[in-house]
Write a protein that holds these residues in place. Structure first.
Motif: not given
Length: 55
Positions: A13-32
């Motif tokens: 749910x934290x990544x729903x409606x997050x518009x810049x897709x590169x930010x989502x990819x960065x945050x998911x990579x940072x989580x890993x």
């Protein structure tokens, strides 16, 4: 098991409606990356406990 599913739901749910897709990819990579670092720290701590090293 219910707690893990709850955390998964919050994570998704934290990544729903997050518009810049590169930010989502960065945050998911940072989580890993953070998960790997935590696992390494836990492994090092358990290794020290089980092999009898002094702290």
């Amino acid at each position: 098991m219910g707690t893990l599913l709850h955390f998964k739901q919050l994570y998704l749910e934290a990544f729903n409606d997050c518009k810049p897709s590169y930010v989502v990819l960065f945050l998911k990579g940072y989580t890993i990356f953070c998960g790997i670092l935590l696992a390494m720290a836990f492994y090092a701590f358990m290794y020290r406990i089980l092999t009898g090293f002094d702290f």
